[in-house]
Design an enzyme around this catalytic site. Structure first.
Site, PDB file in Angstrom:
ATOM      1  N   ARG A 105       0.862  -1.074  -0.216  1.00  0.00           N
ATOM      2  CA  ARG A 105      -0.121   0.073   0.103  1.00  0.00           C
ATOM      3  C   ARG A 105       0.968   1.381  -0.112  1.00  0.00           C
ATOM      4  O   ARG A 105       1.613   1.360   0.881  1.00  0.00           O
ATOM      5  CB  ARG A 105      -0.822  -0.084   1.427  1.00  0.00           C
ATOM      6  CG  ARG A 105      -1.941   0.778   1.194  1.00  0.00           C
ATOM      7  CD  ARG A 105      -2.891   0.566   2.355  1.00  0.00           C
ATOM      8  NE  ARG A 105      -2.124   1.093   3.467  1.00  0.00           N
ATOM      9  CZ  ARG A 105      -3.040   1.367   4.753  1.00  0.00           C
ATOM     10  NH1 ARG A 105      -4.322   0.925   4.603  1.00  0.00           N
ATOM     11  NH2 ARG A 105      -2.397   1.643   5.671  1.00  0.00           N
ATOM     12  N   THR A 109      -0.825   7.787  -0.892  1.00  0.00           N
ATOM     13  CA  THR A 109      -1.905   7.547  -1.432  1.00  0.00           C
ATOM     14  C   THR A 109      -2.891   6.773  -0.935  1.00  0.00           C
ATOM     15  O   THR A 109      -4.343   6.712  -1.202  1.00  0.00           O
ATOM     16  CB  THR A 109      -1.901   7.231  -3.073  1.00  0.00           C
ATOM     17  OG1 THR A 109      -1.392   6.129  -3.195  1.00  0.00           O
ATOM     18  CG2 THR A 109      -0.949   8.131  -3.806  1.00  0.00           C
ATOM     19  N   ASP A 201       1.605  -2.250  11.698  1.00  0.00           N
ATOM     20  CA  ASP A 201       1.877  -2.807  10.459  1.00  0.00           C
ATOM     21  C   ASP A 201       1.937  -4.331  10.590  1.00  0.00           C
ATOM     22  O   ASP A 201       3.134  -4.769  11.243  1.00  0.00           O
ATOM     23  CB  ASP A 201       2.900  -2.340   9.764  1.00  0.00           C
ATOM     24  CG  ASP A 201       3.353  -2.628   8.379  1.00  0.00           C
ATOM     25  OD1 ASP A 201       3.212  -4.032   8.296  1.00  0.00           O
ATOM     26  OD2 ASP A 201       3.564  -1.672   7.537  1.00  0.00           O
ATOM     27  N   ASP A 204       5.224  -5.685   8.929  1.00  0.00           N
ATOM     28  CA  ASP A 204       6.628  -5.371   9.777  1.00  0.00           C
ATOM     29  C   ASP A 204       6.624  -6.098  10.932  1.00  0.00           C
ATOM     30  O   ASP A 204       7.915  -6.500  11.578  1.00  0.00           O
ATOM     31  CB  ASP A 204       6.598  -3.664   9.890  1.00  0.00           C
ATOM     32  CG  ASP A 204       7.180  -3.246   8.670  1.00  0.00           C
ATOM     33  OD1 ASP A 204       7.901  -3.776   7.759  1.00  0.00           O
ATOM     34  OD2 ASP A 204       6.967  -1.902   8.533  1.00  0.00           O
TER      35      ASP A 204
END
Ligand code: PRP
Length: 210
Positions: A105, A109, A201, A204
């Site tokens: 992603r 944006t 995340d 991660d």
């Protein structure tokens, strides 16, 4: 939320493990173990209504009726984080095929960017399980499902660990034939399109790249 298209898992082990996953203090090893346990429960529900075929078998005592799964199963993790959910499903269906969709992603944006795809044959008449721990805006799931449909997939289930109401609604509305299995529906997305409260995340934290 009451909707036949969605299964939200309600299980004490899931509640305990989601707590482990959400906490910032949880380190990689513990994070991986907790994801593995929840993934097993998600897989159990995702595989619940599989078609079976009867077959005659010999036990050491007599002949009997047995069953085998009557559909091919194709697991499609959305890279990277989706990889964390694959092994749990393979434990139940060791002959499942695995296709990969690479997507990240864009941080500004928030739109998904495709970078890789490698899919096995047989999408047309199999059950495709798309796996990704986070369903945030739903952009990645939307792209993945659209692509898989274009490649011929007809029976698709989406498995996520944590969903935002925004992403969930997007997929449910756009794909009424796709069912979703998730362990939690959180409150909302923040201005960076992160799930709140969420767990940060997932990729991660699972791969130790924070
Ligand atoms: C995360 C997550 C989903 C996506 C969800 O991936 O694993 O794929 O974002 O967001 P969306 O619903 O708004 O599309 P990320 O871009 O962090 O990539 P990674 O799996 O490589 O860490």
């Amino acid at each position: 939320m009451k909707n036949k298209q969605v299964t939200i898992i309600d299980h004490p082990v899931v509640s305990r493990d989601l707590t482990i996953l959400r906490q910032t203090s949880t380190e990689t090893a513990e994070f991986r173990s907790a994801i593995g346990r929840i993934a097993t429960i998600l897989a159990y529900f995702a595989l619940k209504e599989l078609p079976l075929k009867e077959k005659d078998i010999e036990t050491p005592i007599t002949t009997a009726k047995g069953y085998e799964i009557a559909t091919n199963i194709i697991i499609v993790p959305i890279l990277r984080a989706g990889l964390s959910l694959v092994d749990a499903i393979i434990n139940f269906v060791p002959d499942a095929k695995v296709g990969h969709l690479g997507m990240y992603r864009d941080e500004t944006t928030h739109q998904p960017v495709d970078y890789y795809s490698n899919l096995p044959a047989g999408l047309e008449d199999g059950l495709t399980l798309v796996v990704d721990p986070m369903l945030a805006t739903g952009g990645s799931a939307d792209d993945a499902i659209a692509f898989l449909k274009k490649q011929g997939a007809k029976n698709i289930r989406f498995i996520s660990l944590i969903s935002a109401p925004e992403g969930l609604e997007r997929i449910l509305k756009k794909y009424p034939d796709v069912s979703i299995i998730t362990a939690a529906v959180d409150e909302k997305l923040n201005s960076d399109a992160f799930i709140v409260p969420g767990l940060g995340d997932a990729g991660d934290r699972y791969f130790g790249t924070t």
